[in-house]
Design a protein around this motif. Sequence first.
Motif, PDB file in Angstrom:
ATOM      1  N   PRO A 103      41.967  14.564  53.919  1.00  0.00           N
ATOM      2  CA  PRO A 103      43.221  14.909  54.596  1.00  0.00           C
ATOM      3  C   PRO A 103      44.407  14.145  54.008  1.00  0.00           C
ATOM      4  N   TYR A 104      45.604  14.506  54.467  1.00  0.00           N
ATOM      5  CA  TYR A 104      46.825  13.867  53.979  1.00  0.00           C
ATOM      6  C   TYR A 104      47.257  12.685  54.844  1.00  0.00           C
ATOM      7  N   ALA A 131      56.329  14.562  55.873  1.00  0.00           N
ATOM      8  CA  ALA A 131      57.223  14.339  54.732  1.00  0.00           C
ATOM      9  C   ALA A 131      57.537  12.848  54.596  1.00  0.00           C
ATOM     10  N   PRO A 132      57.680  12.358  53.361  1.00  0.00           N
ATOM     11  CA  PRO A 132      57.900  10.921  53.138  1.00  0.00           C
ATOM     12  C   PRO A 132      59.058  10.333  53.935  1.00  0.00           C
ATOM     13  N   ASP A 133      60.148  11.082  54.092  1.00  0.00           N
ATOM     14  CA  ASP A 133      61.306  10.522  54.793  1.00  0.00           C
ATOM     15  C   ASP A 133      61.161  10.569  56.311  1.00  0.00           C
ATOM     16  N   ASN A 134      60.026  11.078  56.809  1.00  0.00           N
ATOM     17  CA  ASN A 134      59.777  11.135  58.256  1.00  0.00           C
ATOM     18  C   ASN A 134      58.645  10.218  58.701  1.00  0.00           C
ATOM     19  N   SER A 191      55.914  18.622  66.398  1.00  0.00           N
ATOM     20  CA  SER A 191      56.861  17.627  65.912  1.00  0.00           C
ATOM     21  C   SER A 191      57.582  18.141  64.667  1.00  0.00           C
ATOM     22  N   PRO A 192      58.889  17.872  64.548  1.00  0.00           N
ATOM     23  CA  PRO A 192      59.598  18.246  63.317  1.00  0.00           C
ATOM     24  C   PRO A 192      59.113  17.451  62.111  1.00  0.00           C
ATOM     25  N   ARG A 193      58.306  16.399  62.360  1.00  0.00           N
ATOM     26  CA  ARG A 193      57.762  15.624  61.237  1.00  0.00           C
ATOM     27  C   ARG A 193      56.630  16.367  60.543  1.00  0.00           C
ATOM     28  N   PRO A 243      59.135  21.451  52.676  1.00  0.00           N
ATOM     29  CA  PRO A 243      59.876  20.893  51.545  1.00  0.00           C
ATOM     30  C   PRO A 243      59.019  20.833  50.287  1.00  0.00           C
ATOM     31  N   ASP A 244      59.677  20.922  49.148  1.00  0.00           N
ATOM     32  CA  ASP A 244      58.992  20.882  47.866  1.00  0.00           C
ATOM     33  C   ASP A 244      58.644  19.435  47.541  1.00  0.00           C
ATOM     34  N   VAL A 245      57.441  19.039  47.918  1.00  0.00           N
ATOM     35  CA  VAL A 245      56.995  17.661  47.737  1.00  0.00           C
ATOM     36  C   VAL A 245      55.743  17.668  46.872  1.00  0.00           C
ATOM     37  N   ALA A 246      55.690  16.822  45.877  1.00  0.00           N
ATOM     38  CA  ALA A 246      54.525  16.740  45.009  1.00  0.00           C
ATOM     39  C   ALA A 246      53.289  16.384  45.823  1.00  0.00           C
ATOM     40  N   GLU A 247      52.138  16.896  45.383  1.00  0.00           N
ATOM     41  CA  GLU A 247      50.894  16.702  46.121  1.00  0.00           C
ATOM     42  C   GLU A 247      50.639  15.230  46.427  1.00  0.00           C
TER      43      GLU A 247
END
Length: 592
Positions: free
Chosen positions: A291-292, A588-591, A565-567, A79-83
């Motif tokens: 890391p993220y 992703a934020p929503d996961n 994981s799909p996350r 997904p297009d998510v800002a850094e």
Amino acid sequence: MAQFRKFRLLLLILVVATLGLVACSPQAPAPDTETVVQTVEVTRIVEGEVVTEVATIEVEVTRVVEVPVEVTPVPEEAPDVAEEERYGGTLMVGYSQDLTSLDPPKAWSTMDWGTAAQLLYNRLYTFDADDNLVPDLAADMPEISEDGTVYTVPLKEGVLFHNGRELVAEDVKYSLERNAKPDSGTWNATAPLSNVVGGQAVIDGEAETADGIRVVDDHTIEFTLVEADAYFVHGLTLITNSVVPQEVVEEFGEDFSFNPVGTGPFQFVEWLPGERLEFARYEDYFEEGKPYLDGIVYEVGADPSVYLLRFEQGEIDVVADGLPAAEIARIASDPEMGDLFLNTKTFLTGFLAFNTETPPFDNPDVRKALAMAIDRERLIDLSANAASITYDWYPPSHYNCTAGDDNPLYTYDPEAAQQLLADAGYPDGFQVESWFRVIRPWLNRIPEAVQQDLAAVGVEVELLQLETAVASEMVDNHEMPMFMQAWGSSFPDPFNFATEIFQTGSVYAERLNYSNPEVDALVEAARQNTDPESRCEQWLQAQELVMQDLPAIPLLVAGYPDVRSPRIEDFCYNHTYHRPCYADIWIAPDNR
């Protein structure tokens, strides 16, 4: 009734654990669902007799698609998510067994290896997810003298240990010498120090330091070799050569494993043996922006089937032991989970080995007969396609230095195998006792398959149950004339296979009682050859000679079936260190 000659043989199947998750996988086609009756054969030994029982079960299944071993790209984009929005979330990992050590020299198991490499520590050089040799703590590739014996390595500046102190060249020297010492508990004392001036004295316990390692300044270190070595830098990539801070090691001593400090993207939080391990993002990691993830938690002690169930319930992100064998086909063809299925390449080759000085395996024709008696295609079918056939030693993932299987030796031909046995003096075959241990669940039917194939040519195999330590000691003491094992290369190159299996005096050459001076000469020439193309030719020539001698039979290259994981976004996998690229993946934020 045919008279059998009885030999005491033990068949060892040691399939080494190598976690593999492909970088991606194509979306599975829509499956056809149908109810089928499956026939299951169970082979066991009752009072010395091999008994095969047949059971039938009615199950609803989906159409099974073939499982690829090669890495394939995920079709959908992240997904297009800002850094700045990629940061956060904790990754949950399930392990059936606990780790053994987080001290680099003692990181023996696959779990230890991957954790030390991808989370806690760094080395001068490393292999990336595309199997490229790249700088890690080093600022660049080394400067090498014209004669190939002096390597000058510049270090990155500003790299901080987890205790906040900057890493300097003295830390590199200390860590390499510490690993090589006899009391380090290491599984690898020789690479690369055995070829550094003064290094062997450290390995032998005769010196504390190696004269050939010189600290030029805080950010430059120099190595002087005994002789040119094309694989010196490769040796620096091994987990055992991770850099640690001397003051912390000396503070905790034997407890450093429970108080590890490195320079990696994650730092240690806690280890509750038998329960869980926790790691947190290191805010001062030297690779900017990574890391993220906020952290990673290992839960340990449950069966892989339990972790798979929890994965399907969204509680676990990585089933670290791989999929249970019975679940591979279902997951691969499931309409919702098929695109999460992973089956990575590995550097792991499974082989049937012999003590070449013990009858009947002192006769090369007997060994060749058994090679032709084994149906490799059936082995792959029984692994649910979580492996691939090989007739050679070097897996196709090894820098493309592979002979391929266009004209393989010893293909499946049971009639020719029987004739070869008869010509060798065993027209009625022989009886054998065998020991095996299967570690990876999707290969758990291989022992019985080998047993059945050999029985078809008159070689009756009785499978015994022995403790691993007992069987391993018998192998080392040349009391085990035949055994099956797997060898995984420490990095993507034929070097490890040739030097650990082919070369006189190596671990497996000793176990096989194998020695061929022509092979030794080729291995030594390749080790010093800096030209990749001609070096590959030397490796292939050595392999050809070994295949003619056949002290062992390569059978399959293991894959590693699992799910992601799909996350997880931007998923990638490092094949050398057997773990996902933990510093690069994000949730992703929503996961979260």
